[in-house]
Design a protein around this motif. Structure first.
Motif, PDB file in Angstrom:
ATOM      1  N   UNK A 132       0.962  -1.254  -0.112  1.00 15.09           N
ATOM      2  CA  UNK A 132      -0.101  -0.050  -0.159  1.00 15.09           C
ATOM      3  C   UNK A 132       0.888   1.340  -0.008  1.00 15.09           C
ATOM      4  N   UNK A 133       2.196   1.206   0.554  1.00 12.32           N
ATOM      5  CA  UNK A 133       2.983   2.379   0.566  1.00 12.32           C
ATOM      6  C   UNK A 133       3.269   2.783  -0.806  1.00 12.32           C
ATOM      7  N   UNK A 134       3.116   2.086  -1.965  1.00 15.88           N
ATOM      8  CA  UNK A 134       3.478   2.204  -3.349  1.00 15.88           C
ATOM      9  C   UNK A 134       2.174   2.201  -4.182  1.00 15.88           C
ATOM     10  N   UNK A 135       1.061   2.670  -3.509  1.00 18.59           N
ATOM     11  CA  UNK A 135      -0.231   2.701  -3.956  1.00 18.59           C
ATOM     12  C   UNK A 135      -0.199   3.574  -5.424  1.00 18.59           C
ATOM     13  N   UNK A 136       0.600   4.487  -5.488  1.00 23.27           N
ATOM     14  CA  UNK A 136       0.763   5.307  -6.546  1.00 23.27           C
ATOM     15  C   UNK A 136       0.994   4.870  -7.865  1.00 23.27           C
ATOM     16  N   UNK A 137       1.919   3.602  -7.549  1.00 26.94           N
ATOM     17  CA  UNK A 137       2.382   2.623  -8.874  1.00 26.94           C
ATOM     18  C   UNK A 137       1.720   1.638  -8.992  1.00 26.94           C
ATOM     19  N   UNK A 138       0.640   1.285  -8.423  1.00 25.80           N
ATOM     20  CA  UNK A 138      -0.314   0.234  -8.920  1.00 25.80           C
ATOM     21  C   UNK A 138      -0.848  -0.004 -10.207  1.00 25.80           C
ATOM     22  N   UNK A 139      -0.332  -0.897 -10.696  1.00 24.13           N
ATOM     23  CA  UNK A 139      -0.827  -0.843 -12.320  1.00 24.13           C
ATOM     24  C   UNK A 139      -1.973  -1.682 -12.247  1.00 24.13           C
ATOM     25  N   UNK A 140      -3.020  -1.104 -13.201  1.00 21.75           N
ATOM     26  CA  UNK A 140      -4.108  -1.572 -13.175  1.00 21.75           C
ATOM     27  C   UNK A 140      -4.568  -1.537 -14.808  1.00 21.75           C
ATOM     28  N   UNK A 141      -4.808  -2.670 -15.214  1.00 24.92           N
ATOM     29  CA  UNK A 141      -4.784  -3.079 -16.644  1.00 24.92           C
ATOM     30  C   UNK A 141      -5.943  -4.317 -16.789  1.00 24.92           C
ATOM     31  N   UNK A 142      -5.998  -4.503 -18.347  1.00 26.19           N
ATOM     32  CA  UNK A 142      -6.981  -5.585 -18.887  1.00 26.19           C
ATOM     33  C   UNK A 142      -5.778  -6.586 -19.454  1.00 26.19           C
ATOM     34  N   UNK A 143      -6.299  -7.770 -19.062  1.00 27.57           N
ATOM     35  CA  UNK A 143      -5.529  -8.998 -19.272  1.00 27.57           C
ATOM     36  C   UNK A 143      -6.385 -10.102 -20.033  1.00 27.57           C
ATOM     37  N   UNK A 144      -5.834 -10.995 -20.555  1.00 26.98           N
ATOM     38  CA  UNK A 144      -6.418 -12.025 -21.341  1.00 26.98           C
ATOM     39  C   UNK A 144      -5.944 -13.338 -21.029  1.00 26.98           C
ATOM     40  N   UNK A 145      -6.862 -14.280 -20.815  1.00 28.39           N
ATOM     41  CA  UNK A 145      -6.661 -16.096 -20.485  1.00 28.39           C
ATOM     42  C   UNK A 145      -6.821 -16.444 -21.949  1.00 28.39           C
ATOM     43  N   UNK A 146      -5.580 -16.711 -22.252  1.00 26.02           N
ATOM     44  CA  UNK A 146      -5.609 -17.258 -24.069  1.00 26.02           C
ATOM     45  C   UNK A 146      -6.135 -18.511 -24.167  1.00 26.02           C
ATOM     46  N   UNK A 147      -5.856 -19.510 -23.168  1.00 22.74           N
ATOM     47  CA  UNK A 147      -6.149 -20.972 -23.618  1.00 22.74           C
ATOM     48  C   UNK A 147      -6.134 -21.628 -22.248  1.00 22.74           C
ATOM     49  N   UNK A 148      -6.411 -21.014 -21.103  1.00 18.76           N
ATOM     50  CA  UNK A 148      -6.338 -21.636 -19.688  1.00 18.76           C
ATOM     51  C   UNK A 148      -5.041 -22.191 -19.340  1.00 18.76           C
ATOM     52  N   UNK A 149      -4.030 -21.724 -20.071  1.00 17.26           N
ATOM     53  CA  UNK A 149      -2.670 -22.236 -19.935  1.00 17.26           C
ATOM     54  C   UNK A 149      -1.795 -20.892 -19.888  1.00 17.26           C
ATOM     55  N   UNK A 150      -2.139 -19.948 -20.477  1.00 18.55           N
ATOM     56  CA  UNK A 150      -1.504 -18.972 -20.711  1.00 18.55           C
ATOM     57  C   UNK A 150      -2.042 -17.530 -20.655  1.00 18.55           C
ATOM     58  N   UNK A 151      -1.661 -16.336 -20.117  1.00 18.79           N
ATOM     59  CA  UNK A 151      -2.195 -15.292 -19.956  1.00 18.79           C
ATOM     60  C   UNK A 151      -1.582 -13.923 -20.428  1.00 18.79           C
ATOM     61  N   UNK A 152      -2.101 -12.716 -20.871  1.00 19.40           N
ATOM     62  CA  UNK A 152      -1.213 -11.799 -21.526  1.00 19.40           C
ATOM     63  C   UNK A 152      -1.968 -10.586 -21.405  1.00 19.40           C
ATOM     64  N   UNK A 153      -1.213  -9.644 -21.036  1.00 16.45           N
ATOM     65  CA  UNK A 153      -1.799  -7.930 -20.945  1.00 16.45           C
ATOM     66  C   UNK A 153      -0.920  -7.474 -22.132  1.00 16.45           C
ATOM     67  N   UNK A 154      -1.633  -6.893 -23.012  1.00 17.60           N
ATOM     68  CA  UNK A 154      -0.943  -5.977 -24.067  1.00 17.60           C
ATOM     69  C   UNK A 154      -0.308  -4.747 -23.650  1.00 17.60           C
ATOM     70  N   UNK A 155       0.394  -4.207 -24.325  1.00 20.97           N
ATOM     71  CA  UNK A 155       0.867  -2.793 -24.034  1.00 20.97           C
ATOM     72  C   UNK A 155      -0.158  -1.847 -23.724  1.00 20.97           C
ATOM     73  N   UNK A 156      -0.151  -1.073 -22.701  1.00 26.56           N
ATOM     74  CA  UNK A 156      -1.049  -0.095 -22.331  1.00 26.56           C
ATOM     75  C   UNK A 156      -0.261   1.041 -21.368  1.00 26.56           C
ATOM     76  N   UNK A 157      -0.953   2.262 -21.795  1.00 20.65           N
ATOM     77  CA  UNK A 157      -0.123   3.379 -21.275  1.00 20.65           C
ATOM     78  C   UNK A 157      -1.028   3.929 -19.920  1.00 20.65           C
ATOM     79  N   UNK A 158      -0.412   4.799 -19.175  1.00 21.92           N
ATOM     80  CA  UNK A 158      -1.018   5.386 -17.898  1.00 21.92           C
ATOM     81  C   UNK A 158      -1.878   4.448 -17.088  1.00 21.92           C
ATOM     82  N   UNK A 159      -1.268   3.293 -16.823  1.00 19.48           N
ATOM     83  CA  UNK A 159      -1.883   2.254 -16.230  1.00 19.48           C
ATOM     84  C   UNK A 159      -1.847   2.579 -14.337  1.00 19.48           C
TER      85      UNK A 159
END
Length: 212
Positions: A146-173
């Motif tokens: 919580x001390x680093x709350x200003x750097x918490x990354x909030x983004x969208x990610x994807x479950x590709x196939x129940x084995x792999x996950x991925x978040x594409x490049x996103x700005x100002x997260x």
């Protein structure tokens, strides 16, 4: 006599300087205009396995003149995974520009793993919300305290196939303005996943392990 001698020396110096300047090649300069590239369509495209895909390409301008764009990479919309297409162009001086489009192909099978809920890394909470089948949001993707709350990354990610996950490049997260994408992470089980963050600040490339 001394004055005549000094004047003679001065004349020799001036003559030498003038001759030297006259023999030097002039320094040339000119302005080079860099290519300015624009993607046609979105930088991130999400498909379901079996969907058709037509690349919309990119446009490159040097001034008002359109120049050739070279495309590298390939996409297989029949196979779940993450694919990148790169577009590049160069001016006559060899200065180049490049853009990237990421295509995420999700499995057509309904997911059997639900990642919604609260996961923890080193005791720090990361709340995952499901917004569609195989599509999630994360509110602390780095698992910071919580001390680093200003750097918490909030983004969208994807479950590709129940084995792999991925978040594409996103700005100002984050509140501090961090841009980020992940590697292709691993779904160990419904209660455990890992990924690496490639962020513009604060985060290293350690594997971040989340469990619940």
């Amino acid at each position: 006599m001394k004055n005549i001698f000094k004047l003679g020396i001065l004349a020799m110096v001036l003559a030498t300087g003038l001759t030297s300047c006259e023999n030097e090649d002039p320094i040339g300069s000119r302005v080079t205009v860099y290519p300015e590239m624009t993607l046609n369509g979105e930088a991130v495209v999400v498909l379901t396995e079996g969907d058709s895909f037509t690349d919309q390409g990119a446009v490159s301008l040097i001034g008002e003149d359109e120049v050739e764009v070279t495309t590298t990479g390939n996409v297989d919309p029949t196979t779940p995974g993450v694919y990148d297409l790169y577009y590049s162009s160069a001016n006559e001086d060899g200065f180049s520009a490049q853009l990237r489009r990421t295509i995420i192909v999700l499995s057509a099978e309904p997911s059997t793993i639900n990642l919604e809920g609260t996961f923890y890394r080193n005791g720090n909470a990361n709340n995952i919300v499901k917004i569609a089948d195989r599509v999630y949001t994360s509110d602390n993707a780095g698992g910071l305290g919580i001390a680093d709350a200003k750097n918490f990354i909030k983004f969208t990610f994807y479950n590709i196939d129940d084995e792999r996950i991925y978040a594409p490049y996103q700005t100002n997260t984050s509140e501090s303005g961090i841009s980020v994408e992940t590697n292709i992470g691993t779904i160990v089980s419904e209660n455990n996943f890992t990924w690496v963050l490639y962020a513009s600040a604060t985060y290293g490339t350690a594997v971040r392990n989340f469990t619940r």
